[in-house]
Write a protein that holds these residues in place. Structure first.
Motif, short mmCIF file in Angstrom:
data_model
loop_
_atom_site.label_atom_id
_atom_site.label_comp_id
_atom_site.label_asym_id
_atom_site.label_seq_id
_atom_site.Cartn_x
_atom_site.Cartn_y
_atom_site.Cartn_z
N GLU A 1 0.86 -1.27 -0.12
CA GLU A 1 -0.04 0.00 -0.05
C GLU A 1 0.77 1.25 -0.08
O GLU A 1 1.94 1.29 0.68
CB GLU A 1 -1.03 0.00 1.01
CG GLU A 1 -2.00 1.12 0.99
CD GLU A 1 -3.08 0.79 2.27
OE1 GLU A 1 -3.96 1.44 2.22
OE2 GLU A 1 -2.85 -0.03 3.17
N SER B 1 -2.51 6.39 -0.46
CA SER B 1 -3.33 5.16 -0.69
C SER B 1 -4.77 5.42 -1.31
O SER B 1 -4.88 4.44 -2.13
CB SER B 1 -3.51 4.59 0.48
OG SER B 1 -4.40 5.10 1.40
N SER B 2 -5.46 6.34 -1.32
CA SER B 2 -6.57 6.82 -1.82
C SER B 2 -6.36 6.60 -3.47
O SER B 2 -7.27 6.10 -4.17
CB SER B 2 -7.16 7.95 -1.48
OG SER B 2 -6.62 8.99 -1.81
N GLN C 1 -4.00 5.27 -5.00
CA GLN C 1 -3.57 3.92 -5.53
C GLN C 1 -4.82 2.95 -5.58
O GLN C 1 -4.92 2.30 -6.67
CB GLN C 1 -2.46 3.36 -4.76
CG GLN C 1 -2.21 1.82 -4.90
CD GLN C 1 -1.50 1.10 -3.67
OE1 GLN C 1 -1.77 1.67 -2.56
NE2 GLN C 1 -0.40 0.39 -4.22
N ARG C 2 -5.88 3.07 -4.48
CA ARG C 2 -6.75 2.13 -4.44
C ARG C 2 -7.79 2.56 -5.43
O ARG C 2 -8.50 1.79 -6.06
CB ARG C 2 -7.50 2.35 -3.09
CG ARG C 2 -6.76 1.34 -1.92
CD ARG C 2 -7.29 1.38 -0.56
NE ARG C 2 -6.58 0.61 0.39
CZ ARG C 2 -6.71 -0.68 0.47
NH1 ARG C 2 -7.41 -1.31 -0.13
NH2 ARG C 2 -5.90 -1.37 1.44
N SER C 3 -7.93 3.88 -5.76
CA SER C 3 -9.02 4.31 -6.64
C SER C 3 -8.63 3.76 -8.12
O SER C 3 -9.44 3.34 -8.76
CB SER C 3 -9.04 5.99 -6.69
OG SER C 3 -9.80 6.22 -7.71
N ALA D 1 -8.98 0.04 -8.31
CA ALA D 1 -10.62 0.08 -8.58
C ALA D 1 -10.93 0.07 -9.76
O ALA D 1 -12.04 -0.54 -10.54
CB ALA D 1 -11.19 0.69 -7.57
N TYR E 1 -3.29 -6.77 -0.75
CA TYR E 1 -1.83 -6.00 -0.23
C TYR E 1 -1.11 -6.46 0.92
O TYR E 1 -1.83 -7.16 1.54
CB TYR E 1 -2.43 -4.63 0.40
CG TYR E 1 -3.22 -3.80 -0.68
CD1 TYR E 1 -2.33 -2.77 -1.36
CD2 TYR E 1 -4.54 -3.78 -0.96
CE1 TYR E 1 -3.15 -1.98 -2.42
CE2 TYR E 1 -5.44 -3.12 -1.80
CZ TYR E 1 -4.59 -2.10 -2.43
OH TYR E 1 -5.28 -1.56 -3.34
#
Length: 246
Positions: A155, A160-161, A163-165, A168, A185
């Motif tokens: 992560e 992280s937002s 990366q996760r977005s 997704a 992760y």
């Protein structure tokens, strides 16, 4: 068909077969096999349009020679794979070009490939996320039927937002192509490894992030990774009959 066109076809065949011989001599057998097969097909295309019988005999002889060598390599590769001793090493030099994902992974992608595992701690920053997207796109265009891609990464602690977005969005986009992206992760992951369910394992010292930053957004290599300079790294290729159990 004009003589110039035939000469162009022959030049293409010679270029590919020259590369096949170089790879063969350097012990990069799986890569050389792909080039031999492509070169043989190009020579056969030339043979179809050549009318001069002496030239046809010359092409037949060359085709037979290359086919015999390709069969020998295929038998050798199959034997070492069966023995569990297959290992090939590719050294990518600093500033080298011609190592896009298509070029690097093509020899190890087959029609039986359906599932891929990517372990890479550095799929975090924007350019690394794009690298992973390009890798997925390469699989979608390849002559295989990939249905599932597993990504194990670390992560991004600073953002992280984003990366996760991004991941997704990739997951949703891949789903429209009939591919499931499984995301996990790990805070302890260190090794970089890509595994195919047809038995091939590719370990890249720098993971998917072995390209240099282009000099600008309108510099050669910005769009085409074959023209982008690389950082020095080593690629180790193995084969196992038990990929899924690893």
């Amino acid at each position: 068909m004009t003589q110039n066109h035939v000469s162009g076809m022959e030049a293409s065949a010679v270029s590919v077969l020259k590369r096949a011989v170089e790879l063969d001599q350097n012990g990069r057998f799986q890569e050389s096999l792909v080039c031999y097969q492509e070169g043989i097909q190009l020579l056969m295309d030339v043979l179809k349009v050549v009318r001069d019988e002496s030239k046809r005999g010359h092409y037949r002889e060359r085709i037979k020679g290359y086919m015999d060598r390709a069969e020998q390599i295929k038998a050798h590769v199959n034997q070492v794979k069966e023995d569990g001793k297959y290992h090939e090493e590719i050294k990518i030099a600093e500033d080298a070009t011609g190592y896009s994902y298509e070029v690097l992974f093509k020899p190890y992608i087959s029609s039986t490939l359906t599932e891929v595992w990517v372990e890479d701690p550095y799929i975090r920053h924007t350019h690394q996320l794009y690298n992973f997207l390009r890798f997925c796109e390469m699989l979608l265009k390849a002559p295989c039927k990939v249905k599932q891609i597993h990504l194990l990464t670390s992560e991004d602690e600073t953002n992280s937002s984003q990366q996760r977005s991004a991941l997704a969005e990739m997951k949703d986009s891949l789903r429209t192509q009939g591919v499931t992206l499984d995301l996990q992760y790990s805070s302890t992951i260190h090794d970089r490894e890509i595994r195919f369910d047809n038995g091939w394992i590719i370990k890249i010292g720098r993971g998917l992030d072995y390209f240099k930053r282009p000099k600008g957004r309108f510099s050669v290599g910005y769009c085409d990774y074959d023209l982008r300079q690389c950082q020095e790294t080593t690629v180790d290729i193995f084969h196992t009959k038990h990929t899924k159990s690893l």
